[in-house]
Write a protein that holds these residues in place. Structure first.
Motif, PDB file in Angstrom:
ATOM      1  N   THR A 256     -66.594  -1.799 -59.586  1.00  0.00           N
ATOM      2  CA  THR A 256     -67.004  -3.201 -59.260  1.00  0.00           C
ATOM      3  C   THR A 256     -66.086  -4.308 -59.736  1.00  0.00           C
ATOM      4  N   SER A 257     -65.024  -3.957 -59.564  1.00  0.00           N
ATOM      5  CA  SER A 257     -63.839  -5.140 -59.686  1.00  0.00           C
ATOM      6  C   SER A 257     -62.609  -4.796 -58.694  1.00  0.00           C
ATOM      7  N   ASP A 258     -61.668  -5.516 -58.763  1.00  0.00           N
ATOM      8  CA  ASP A 258     -60.178  -5.447 -57.981  1.00  0.00           C
ATOM      9  C   ASP A 258     -59.612  -4.619 -59.014  1.00  0.00           C
ATOM     10  N   CYS A 267     -56.087  -1.050 -63.944  1.00  0.00           N
ATOM     11  CA  CYS A 267     -57.119  -1.552 -65.001  1.00  0.00           C
ATOM     12  C   CYS A 267     -58.321  -2.011 -64.001  1.00  0.00           C
ATOM     13  N   PHE A 268     -59.617  -1.385 -64.318  1.00  0.00           N
ATOM     14  CA  PHE A 268     -60.837  -1.520 -63.144  1.00  0.00           C
ATOM     15  C   PHE A 268     -61.892  -1.757 -64.012  1.00  0.00           C
ATOM     16  N   SER A 269     -63.104  -2.061 -63.505  1.00  0.00           N
ATOM     17  CA  SER A 269     -64.323  -2.212 -64.105  1.00  0.00           C
ATOM     18  C   SER A 269     -65.205  -1.134 -63.384  1.00  0.00           C
ATOM     19  N   THR A 270     -66.313  -0.363 -63.810  1.00  0.00           N
ATOM     20  CA  THR A 270     -67.333   0.219 -63.294  1.00  0.00           C
ATOM     21  C   THR A 270     -68.862  -0.260 -63.509  1.00  0.00           C
ATOM     22  N   ASN A 271     -69.775   0.456 -62.608  1.00  0.00           N
ATOM     23  CA  ASN A 271     -71.205   0.000 -63.071  1.00  0.00           C
ATOM     24  C   ASN A 271     -71.611   0.992 -63.916  1.00  0.00           C
ATOM     25  N   ILE A 272     -71.061   1.653 -64.801  1.00  0.00           N
ATOM     26  CA  ILE A 272     -71.560   2.609 -65.639  1.00  0.00           C
ATOM     27  C   ILE A 272     -70.837   2.639 -67.127  1.00  0.00           C
ATOM     28  N   PHE A 273     -69.942   1.428 -67.328  1.00  0.00           N
ATOM     29  CA  PHE A 273     -69.300   1.439 -68.524  1.00  0.00           C
ATOM     30  C   PHE A 273     -69.313  -0.001 -68.810  1.00  0.00           C
ATOM     31  N   GLU A 274     -69.195  -0.429 -70.288  1.00  0.00           N
ATOM     32  CA  GLU A 274     -69.332  -1.625 -70.567  1.00  0.00           C
ATOM     33  C   GLU A 274     -68.181  -2.231 -70.451  1.00  0.00           C
ATOM     34  N   GLU A 275     -66.946  -1.943 -70.636  1.00  0.00           N
ATOM     35  CA  GLU A 275     -65.535  -2.208 -70.918  1.00  0.00           C
ATOM     36  C   GLU A 275     -64.680  -2.102 -69.622  1.00  0.00           C
ATOM     37  N   GLN A 284     -55.676   3.205 -56.492  1.00  0.00           N
ATOM     38  CA  GLN A 284     -57.052   3.220 -56.089  1.00  0.00           C
ATOM     39  C   GLN A 284     -57.766   4.517 -56.183  1.00  0.00           C
ATOM     40  N   PHE A 285     -57.112   5.480 -55.544  1.00  0.00           N
ATOM     41  CA  PHE A 285     -57.638   6.888 -55.817  1.00  0.00           C
ATOM     42  C   PHE A 285     -57.688   7.602 -56.847  1.00  0.00           C
ATOM     43  N   GLN A 286     -56.851   7.028 -57.796  1.00  0.00           N
ATOM     44  CA  GLN A 286     -56.974   7.587 -59.156  1.00  0.00           C
ATOM     45  C   GLN A 286     -58.231   7.017 -59.667  1.00  0.00           C
ATOM     46  N   ALA A 287     -58.493   5.780 -59.535  1.00  0.00           N
ATOM     47  CA  ALA A 287     -59.584   4.905 -60.135  1.00  0.00           C
ATOM     48  C   ALA A 287     -60.874   5.839 -59.713  1.00  0.00           C
ATOM     49  N   MET A 288     -60.758   6.400 -58.333  1.00  0.00           N
ATOM     50  CA  MET A 288     -61.765   6.880 -57.798  1.00  0.00           C
ATOM     51  C   MET A 288     -62.037   8.262 -58.526  1.00  0.00           C
ATOM     52  N   ASN A 289     -60.999   8.952 -58.773  1.00  0.00           N
ATOM     53  CA  ASN A 289     -61.195  10.178 -59.608  1.00  0.00           C
ATOM     54  C   ASN A 289     -61.494  10.172 -61.113  1.00  0.00           C
ATOM     55  N   CYS A 290     -61.267   8.985 -61.260  1.00  0.00           N
ATOM     56  CA  CYS A 290     -61.860   8.572 -62.835  1.00  0.00           C
ATOM     57  C   CYS A 290     -63.517   8.887 -62.904  1.00  0.00           C
ATOM     58  N   LEU A 291     -64.108   8.007 -62.059  1.00  0.00           N
ATOM     59  CA  LEU A 291     -65.432   7.759 -62.071  1.00  0.00           C
ATOM     60  C   LEU A 291     -66.092   8.980 -62.513  1.00  0.00           C
ATOM     61  N   PRO A 292     -66.284  10.259 -61.877  1.00  0.00           N
ATOM     62  CA  PRO A 292     -66.925  11.176 -62.200  1.00  0.00           C
ATOM     63  C   PRO A 292     -66.702  11.687 -63.762  1.00  0.00           C
ATOM     64  N   VAL A 293     -65.150  11.469 -64.167  1.00  0.00           N
ATOM     65  CA  VAL A 293     -64.756  11.811 -65.756  1.00  0.00           C
ATOM     66  C   VAL A 293     -65.671  10.830 -66.717  1.00  0.00           C
ATOM     67  N   ILE A 294     -65.844   9.728 -66.212  1.00  0.00           N
ATOM     68  CA  ILE A 294     -66.506   8.547 -67.204  1.00  0.00           C
ATOM     69  C   ILE A 294     -67.781   9.280 -67.285  1.00  0.00           C
ATOM     70  N   TYR A 295     -68.408   9.489 -66.065  1.00  0.00           N
ATOM     71  CA  TYR A 295     -70.121   9.880 -66.099  1.00  0.00           C
ATOM     72  C   TYR A 295     -70.051  11.211 -66.965  1.00  0.00           C
ATOM     73  N   LEU A 311     -58.148   7.928 -71.381  1.00  0.00           N
ATOM     74  CA  LEU A 311     -58.076   7.342 -70.309  1.00  0.00           C
ATOM     75  C   LEU A 311     -56.695   6.573 -70.400  1.00  0.00           C
ATOM     76  N   LYS A 312     -56.606   5.772 -71.440  1.00  0.00           N
ATOM     77  CA  LYS A 312     -55.608   4.914 -71.619  1.00  0.00           C
ATOM     78  C   LYS A 312     -53.987   5.904 -71.916  1.00  0.00           C
ATOM     79  N   ASN A 313     -54.578   6.899 -72.674  1.00  0.00           N
ATOM     80  CA  ASN A 313     -53.063   7.639 -73.056  1.00  0.00           C
ATOM     81  C   ASN A 313     -53.105   8.906 -72.337  1.00  0.00           C
ATOM     82  N   LEU A 314     -53.630   8.850 -71.045  1.00  0.00           N
ATOM     83  CA  LEU A 314     -53.650   9.898 -70.291  1.00  0.00           C
ATOM     84  C   LEU A 314     -52.243  10.784 -69.877  1.00  0.00           C
TER      85      LEU A 314
END
Length: 454
Positions: A256-258, A267-275, A284-295, A311-314
């Motif tokens: 949901t962000s640049d 750094c980016f934001s999503t619609n399923i996480f507060e921070e 960008q594709f790594q951000a996409m790979n991250c989405l199912p992980v968060i869920y 995720l920060k210490n990956l």
């Protein structure tokens, strides 16, 4: 790793041991490589096209193996080591892994995809390890031999098993899922890799969706909505007994962000996480790979703090968008493999990293079928349009990449000539992308550059 007696392993496999005494001796770990056998190992002799592992039994005994699986048709039986007699050693390895995993009290998360499955696997492991005993596929052990060996390396108190599943043809993921039935299945992407075998992206999606077909009752399935081929395949399936969640630009889970590029990641934001998410990886594709992980992490009840820290210490598997500093330059090492989709994603990432010049070092993309020439040219055109300053290529198919790029692109007959030409670029604050199919071994170029950095 597996800790069982010889007799327990024989019972798993429904077979007998020879000689019949010593059944109470303990096994600690499994190896198919006679050189890696240690005290207490169970040796599994594999039969290949040129080498039969049974022929190394003497060195296996010397190295201290407790026992060996042994194919019954290999006579006479060797003396001085306990044998677990089987009809087929490879099948027995798979059956043993299946039985061992079934005995463990853990959840199985299975990941596949044309691109991103290794990165997604690494993210899942990093996040879940914050709170759970979590183990994952190491390296590329994601096939009919590597996956069983991965499972047999699991500790008995494992809580989360993250398994990467690779494929080149139909029924391969189905086979792997018969060994390790998933509680959660993830498809990261559908790309052009293996079109030569399967014919097209819909067929690739059909093969990947075998990971959905094998979900446990009530399992969770996550897939990339930006890959329409998956939706085409899912239309013909009964999804009512599973929880199906999509991610991507039109998915249930979205960015949901640049995407902001930081020194060590994005750094980016999503619609399923507060921070905001700080991911120690690039693209960008790594951000996409991250989405199912968060869920999945939230679904399993992990804390926000654990998700953020993981995720920060990956720690990513090497040669996957790994940013290295070499002399005055930066090298984006994405050399493990390549196909048109991942090459374009890597070019996007290259352009977003600050530098004087953006330089791409590309090699051939394999297994693309009859459109391979056009697809290579398409990547060259894309690199030029995105603002890559210089393109250096090696490999016969990459001539078409150079053709697509036009002025500013150079093709080399070998890596040595490319390295010589590119080396001066390391003295300035440039950013260099290195990428190609695994068989092209572009990682050797990175290693050569990094020698000068020591």
């Amino acid at each position: 790793m597996i800790h069982k007696t010889i007799m327990e392993i024989a019972e798993y496999l429904g077979t007998e041991i020879f000689p019949k005494e010593n059944g109470n001796r303990s096994i600690h770990g499994v190896s198919i490589d006679s050189r890696q056998v240690q005290e207490g190992t169970l040796y599994v002799p594999m039969i290949g096209a040129r080498v039969d592992g049974h022929s190394f039994i003497e060195s296996v005994k010397e190295n201290g193996a407790t026992a060996s699986l042994w194919q019954k048709d290999h006579l006479p039986y060797p003396e001085g080591i306990s044998l677990i007699l089987v009809d087929d050693t490879q099948k027995a390895l798979q059956d043993l892994a299946k039985a061992y995993l079934a005995s463990l009290d853990c959840k199985v998360i299975a990941v596949t995809g044309s691109n991103g499955k290794t990165s997604c696997k690494d993210m899942l492991h990093s996040v879940f390890s914050q709170e759970k005993k979590c183990q994952k596929t190491q390296g590329n052990r994601n096939n009919e031999i590597g996956l069983p060996l991965t499972i047999l390396d699991f500790e008995e108190d494992i809580e989360i098993a993250v398994l990467e599943m690779g494929m080149e043809n139909f029924n391969e993921i189905d086979f792997l899922c018969k060994i390790a039935k998933p509680d959660v299945s993830i498809i990261t992407t559908i790309g052009s890799a293996h079109m030569e075998n399967l014919g097209g992206k819909v067929q690739i999606a059909q093969a990947k969706c075998e990971i959905f077909d094998n979900l446990k009752e009530g399992g969770l399935f996550l897939y990339n909505k930006d890959c329409p081929e998956i939706d085409i395949v899912l239309k013909d399936k009964d999804v009512s007994s599973h929880k199906v969640v999509s991610f991507g630009r039109e998915g249930n889970i979205q960015i949901t962000s640049d995407i902001v590029y930081e020194e060590n990641g994005i750094c980016f934001s999503t619609n399923i996480f507060e921070e905001p998410i700080h991911l120690r990886s690039f693209g960008q594709f790594q951000a996409m790979n991250c989405l199912p992980v968060i869920y999945v992490a939230k679904e399993f009840g992990l804390s926000n703090e654990s998700i953020l820290n993981g995720l920060k210490n990956l720690e990513m598997t090497k040669m996957r968008t790994q940013l290295l500093r070499c002399k005055n330059a930066k090298i984006l090492d994405d050399s493990y493999k390549s196909n048109p989709e991942s090459a374009k994603g890597a070019i996007d990432t290259l352009i977003c990293i600050e530098g004087k010049k953006h330089i791409a070092l590309l090699s051939d993309m394999l297994d693309l079928g009859p459109e391979e020439n056009a697809l290579h040219k398409e990547v060259g055109v894309y690199a030029k349009e995105k603002g890559v300053d210089l393109l250096y290529c090696v490999g016969p198919l990459s001539k078409y990449t150079v053709e697509g790029f036009g002025q500013g692109a150079t093709w080399f007959e070998n890596k040595e000539a490319l390295i010589e030409a590119v080396s001066p670029c390391l003295n300035e604050e440039n950013v260099l992308l290195v990428k190609g199919s695994r068989a092209m071994t572009m990682d050797t170029i990175v290693k050569e550059f990094m020698k000068g950095n020591e």
